[in-house]
Design an enzyme around this catalytic site. Structure first.
Site, PDB file in Angstrom:
ATOM      1  N   LYS A 158       0.853  -1.121  -0.023  1.00  0.00           N
ATOM      2  CA  LYS A 158       0.016   0.114  -0.090  1.00  0.00           C
ATOM      3  C   LYS A 158       0.823   1.233  -0.086  1.00  0.00           C
ATOM      4  CE  LYS A 158      -1.393   1.561   4.102  1.00  0.00           C
ATOM      5  NZ  LYS A 158      -1.478   2.866   4.296  1.00  0.00           N
ATOM      6  N   ASN A 159       1.874   1.176   1.029  1.00  0.00           N
ATOM      7  CA  ASN A 159       2.628   2.631   1.067  1.00  0.00           C
ATOM      8  C   ASN A 159       3.622   2.879  -0.200  1.00  0.00           C
ATOM      9  OD1 ASN A 159       1.068   2.963   3.208  1.00  0.00           O
ATOM     10  ND2 ASN A 159       2.884   2.559   4.739  1.00  0.00           N
ATOM     11  N   ARG A 175      -4.062  10.938   4.140  1.00  0.00           N
ATOM     12  CA  ARG A 175      -2.887  11.972   4.153  1.00  0.00           C
ATOM     13  C   ARG A 175      -1.885  11.736   3.087  1.00  0.00           C
ATOM     14  NH1 ARG A 175       0.432  11.717   6.994  1.00  0.00           N
ATOM     15  NH2 ARG A 175       0.728  14.003   7.441  1.00  0.00           N
ATOM     16  N   CYS A 187      -4.337  12.758  12.222  1.00  0.00           N
ATOM     17  CA  CYS A 187      -5.185  11.694  11.972  1.00  0.00           C
ATOM     18  C   CYS A 187      -5.183  10.989  13.503  1.00  0.00           C
ATOM     19  CB  CYS A 187      -4.566  10.671  11.282  1.00  0.00           C
ATOM     20  SG  CYS A 187      -3.088  10.030  11.505  1.00  0.00           S
ATOM     21  N   ARG A 209       0.846  14.958  12.557  1.00  0.00           N
ATOM     22  CA  ARG A 209       1.212  14.316  11.238  1.00  0.00           C
ATOM     23  C   ARG A 209       1.604  15.578  10.552  1.00  0.00           C
ATOM     24  NH1 ARG A 209      -0.385   9.200  10.083  1.00  0.00           N
ATOM     25  NH2 ARG A 209       1.132   8.985   8.271  1.00  0.00           N
ATOM     26  N   PRO A 210       2.491  16.577  10.899  1.00  0.00           N
ATOM     27  CA  PRO A 210       2.777  17.585  10.148  1.00  0.00           C
ATOM     28  C   PRO A 210       3.479  17.501   8.949  1.00  0.00           C
ATOM     29  CG  PRO A 210       4.311  17.506  12.073  1.00  0.00           C
ATOM     30  CD  PRO A 210       3.213  16.496  12.068  1.00  0.00           C
ATOM     31  N   VAL A 211       3.715  18.494   8.043  1.00  0.00           N
ATOM     32  CA  VAL A 211       4.296  18.357   6.776  1.00  0.00           C
ATOM     33  C   VAL A 211       5.411  19.393   6.497  1.00  0.00           C
ATOM     34  CG1 VAL A 211       2.541  17.110   5.627  1.00  0.00           C
ATOM     35  CG2 VAL A 211       2.504  19.608   5.594  1.00  0.00           C
ATOM     36  N   LEU A 240       8.420  19.011   7.005  1.00  0.00           N
ATOM     37  CA  LEU A 240       9.652  18.756   6.057  1.00  0.00           C
ATOM     38  C   LEU A 240       9.443  18.575   4.619  1.00  0.00           C
ATOM     39  CD1 LEU A 240      10.819  15.815   8.884  1.00  0.00           C
ATOM     40  CD2 LEU A 240      11.489  18.147   8.551  1.00  0.00           C
ATOM     41  N   ASP A 247       4.667   0.520  12.115  1.00  0.00           N
ATOM     42  CA  ASP A 247       3.416  -0.052  11.600  1.00  0.00           C
ATOM     43  C   ASP A 247       3.222  -1.461  12.049  1.00  0.00           C
ATOM     44  OD1 ASP A 247       3.558   1.448   8.221  1.00  0.00           O
ATOM     45  OD2 ASP A 247       3.243   2.358  10.435  1.00  0.00           O
ATOM     46  N   ILE A 284       8.059   6.974  16.854  1.00  0.00           N
ATOM     47  CA  ILE A 284       7.869   7.610  15.474  1.00  0.00           C
ATOM     48  C   ILE A 284       6.442   8.536  15.710  1.00  0.00           C
ATOM     49  CG2 ILE A 284       7.157   7.309  13.047  1.00  0.00           C
ATOM     50  CD1 ILE A 284      10.214   6.365  13.626  1.00  0.00           C
ATOM     51  N   ARG A 339      -8.577   0.015   4.600  1.00  0.00           N
ATOM     52  CA  ARG A 339      -7.532   0.875   4.245  1.00  0.00           C
ATOM     53  C   ARG A 339      -6.336   0.208   3.829  1.00  0.00           C
ATOM     54  NH1 ARG A 339      -6.989   6.314   7.021  1.00  0.00           N
ATOM     55  NH2 ARG A 339      -5.699   6.455   5.253  1.00  0.00           N
TER      56      ARG A 339
HETATM   57  C1  EPZ Z   1       4.495   6.695   6.001  1.00  0.00           C
HETATM   58  O1  EPZ Z   1       3.883   7.930   6.755  1.00  0.00           O
HETATM   59  C2  EPZ Z   1       3.517   5.652   6.067  1.00  0.00           C
HETATM   60  N1  EPZ Z   1       2.429   6.054   5.205  1.00  0.00           N
HETATM   61  C3  EPZ Z   1       2.885   5.359   7.380  1.00  0.00           C
HETATM   62  O2  EPZ Z   1       2.109   4.276   7.464  1.00  0.00           O
HETATM   63  C4  EPZ Z   1       4.282   5.071   8.352  1.00  0.00           C
HETATM   64  O3  EPZ Z   1       3.762   4.830   9.700  1.00  0.00           O
HETATM   65  C5  EPZ Z   1       5.263   6.129   8.460  1.00  0.00           C
HETATM   66  O4  EPZ Z   1       5.648   6.243   6.809  1.00  0.00           O
HETATM   67  C6  EPZ Z   1       6.490   5.949   9.209  1.00  0.00           C
HETATM   68  O5  EPZ Z   1       7.108   4.406   8.529  1.00  0.00           O
HETATM   69  C7  EPZ Z   1       2.465   5.962   3.937  1.00  0.00           C
HETATM   70  O6  EPZ Z   1       3.513   5.674   3.390  1.00  0.00           O
HETATM   71  C8  EPZ Z   1       1.182   6.311   3.261  1.00  0.00           C
HETATM   72  P1  EPZ Z   1       6.787  10.065   8.373  1.00  0.00           P
HETATM   73  P2  EPZ Z   1       4.631   9.396   6.799  1.00  0.00           P
HETATM   74  O7  EPZ Z   1       6.887  11.374   7.394  1.00  0.00           O
HETATM   75  O8  EPZ Z   1       5.117   9.709   5.415  1.00  0.00           O
HETATM   76  C9  EPZ Z   1       7.150  13.433  11.714  1.00  0.00           C
HETATM   77  C10 EPZ Z   1       0.232   3.016   7.602  1.00  0.00           C
HETATM   78  O9  EPZ Z   1      -0.448   2.363   8.668  1.00  0.00           O
HETATM   79  N2  EPZ Z   1       6.921  14.410  10.593  1.00  0.00           N
HETATM   80  O10 EPZ Z   1       8.198   9.220   8.306  1.00  0.00           O
HETATM   81  O11 EPZ Z   1       3.349  10.551   7.242  1.00  0.00           O
HETATM   82  C11 EPZ Z   1       5.415  12.704  11.760  1.00  0.00           C
HETATM   83  O12 EPZ Z   1       4.588  13.563  12.419  1.00  0.00           O
HETATM   84  C12 EPZ Z   1       0.678   4.365   7.887  1.00  0.00           C
HETATM   85  O13 EPZ Z   1       0.407   2.456   6.487  1.00  0.00           O
HETATM   86  C13 EPZ Z   1       7.128  15.716  10.622  1.00  0.00           C
HETATM   87  O14 EPZ Z   1       7.177  16.041  11.883  1.00  0.00           O
HETATM   88  O15 EPZ Z   1       5.515   9.459   7.847  1.00  0.00           O
HETATM   89  C14 EPZ Z   1       5.741  11.231  12.476  1.00  0.00           C
HETATM   90  O16 EPZ Z   1       6.001  11.639  13.853  1.00  0.00           O
HETATM   91  C15 EPZ Z   1       0.542   5.040   9.142  1.00  0.00           C
HETATM   92  N3  EPZ Z   1       7.176  16.512   9.732  1.00  0.00           N
HETATM   93  C16 EPZ Z   1       7.036  10.965  12.013  1.00  0.00           C
HETATM   94  O17 EPZ Z   1       7.544  12.244  11.228  1.00  0.00           O
HETATM   95  C17 EPZ Z   1       6.990  15.952   8.545  1.00  0.00           C
HETATM   96  O18 EPZ Z   1       7.011  16.991   7.653  1.00  0.00           O
HETATM   97  C18 EPZ Z   1       7.324   9.950  10.906  1.00  0.00           C
HETATM   98  O19 EPZ Z   1       6.434  10.493   9.794  1.00  0.00           O
HETATM   99  C19 EPZ Z   1       6.708  14.794   8.221  1.00  0.00           C
HETATM  100  C20 EPZ Z   1       6.897  13.865   9.194  1.00  0.00           C
END
Ligand code: EPZ
Length: 422
Positions: free
Chosen positions: A22-23, A94, A118, A123-125, A127, A308, A330, A400
């Protein structure tokens, strides 16, 4: 809303086919926006998140045709007439933020709703946005949207991520393929889904080095072509179903599984008393002998233990001999499955980012509620070995990320069915 009924039973045996990731698919699909040539994905999973991403891409003007029951996605972004991703779609999923980098790179403009939080965290963006700014984008945040422009196109830049964010790495990687000049991503995420994306982009003509390591270098090109790409196996679905024979006993072969996708997880299973054997078709998993032993787990970016799989591992450790400590590093709120497991008799104490699990002899079936995607499946795993019946409600969370979970588990002897409530 549907629910799933699980009756605790005996040992499992047989084979479970593992779907495409999925991811990986959720980042491979937006890659179509980078090119006017067709991009075809094979081994795509049949999930509601994929259908949501399909709707989003179609709302932008992309053609997405689902073939072979959804396992093949034939996409073309020849006529992208809309560069705005609306809140009503983005809030459902997201990963929609992943259209930002490709739209900006190809068209020099994009308006994408901020995804919002969520159940598992804010889940900020930030970065994602910092990386695109480092490539010359101008970002204006207003009314809940990112208004991004790059008048003369993106240019190669130096990006150093404060955290190895999966999504930020994917957005930056896709954007960099069409930027003028060289981009270096430092502290990049190393997940297999990113390696898969890099392989697909390279097949489309991108110049990328270092995927799977924490430094990636991308040489921008003027345009990308099309490709046909096979989606990598879903390591999270794989790990989830590896836990079924671990929790219930018996022996199950997970078709398509490879140890390399989940090394840290397999090491923890081994320490807990679960054997994992790689065959040419996949992974054979069985309890070594006797009890499951308590182990300590700390989640980390790849190649560490996957966040996950934390909820699913907790389900196994609820009946382990001894006390286990699970540290979630995480996400800030990813223990919502704990109170539900406690309804089944588990002994769990959550303090901040650590859950202490004291093993009990047996869990008891109970009505429980799914709160997020991975929590929902951890409750099903717990129900497989519990005494009596467990009814998991709100299974839309499950749809999902897990295709045909009832068929896959009943295929190896689990007593499980889906109840459609009027
Ligand atoms: C991906 O989410 C996956 N989703 C998540 O899977 C997975 O848990 C996660 O990576 C970690 O492996 C998809 O690929 C669609 P991150 P993502 O950016 O990209 C913080 C599932 O169950 N962060 O690595 O959102 C954030 O808040 C889902 O399939 C910032 O602070 O994960 C989190 O605490 C759930 N600023 C941490 O980093 C940012 O700009 C990890 O986020 C981005 C992230």
């Amino acid at each position: 809303m549907d629910s799933i009924l699980v009756k605790g039973g005996g040992a499992l045996s047989g084979q479970i086919p593992i779907a495409g990731a999925k991811n990986a698919c959720l980042t491979l699909m937006p890659a179509t926006l980078l090119s006017e040539e067709p991009l075809t994905l094979i081994n795509a999973p049949r999930l509601s998140d994929i259908r949501t991403m399909t709707q989003l891409l179609q709302s932008l003007g992309a053609e997405v045709t689902s073939l072979q029951g959804g396992q093949v996605l034939a996409m073309s972004s020849h006529d992208i007439h809309n560069r705005m991703a609306h809140y009503d779609i983005v809030r459902k999923m997201r990963a929609s933020i992943l259209v930002l980098g490709p739209l900006l790179a190809r068209f020099g403009e994009a308006v994408v709703s901020l995804p919002g939080g969520c159940a598992i965290g804010a889940r900020p963006v930030d970065l994602h946005l910092k990386a695109l700014e480092a490539m010359g984008a101008t970002l204006d945040l207003r009314d809940g949207y990112v208004h991004a422009t790059a008048k003369n196109g993106l240019k190669g830049g130096q990006v150093a991520f404060d955290f190895a964010s999966v999504g930020a790495t994917e957005n930056a990687l896709m954007a960099a393929t069409l930027a003028k000049g060289t981009t270096v991503l430092k502290n990049a995420a190393r997940e297999p889904e990113i390696v898969d994306l890099a392989r697909c982009l390279r097949a489309m003509g991108a110049r990328i080095e270092g995927e799977g390591t924490s430094v990636m270098t991308i040489e921008g090109v003027d345009r990308l072509g099309g490709a046909t790409h096979t989606v990598v196996t879903d390591r999270i679905e794989l790990g989830t179903y590896m836990l079924a024979p671990a929790i219930c006993g018996g022996e199950v072969e997970l078709l398509g599984g490879r140890i390399a996708l989940l090394e840290a997880f397999c090491e923890k299973l081994d320490a807990a008393g679960v054997s994992v054997r790689e065959t040419e078709k996949g992974l054979v998993v069985a309890r070594k002998n006797g009890d499951i032993r308590a182990v300590d787990v700390t989640t980390a970016p790849f190649p560490g233990f996957p966040t996950d799989l934390q909820a699913q591992m907790m389900a196994l450790l609820c009946t382990a001999a001894g006390t286990s400590h699970l540290e979630e590093k995480i996400f800030e709120n990813r223990f919502m499955h704990a109170p539900e497991l406690m309804r089944m008799g588990a002994n769990i104490d959550v303090h901040g980012g650590t859950a202490t699990v004291k093993g009990v002899k047996k869990l008891r079936g109970a009505p429980v509620m799914a709160t997020d995607l991975r929590a929902s499946v951890s409750l099903i795993l717990a129900g497989l070995a519990a005494e009596g019946e467990t009814r998991v409600s709100r299974v839309y969370h499950l749809d999902r990320g897990y295709e045909h979970v009832v068929a896959k588990l009943s295929g190896v002897g689990a007593n499980i069915e889906r109840i459609t409530e009027q």
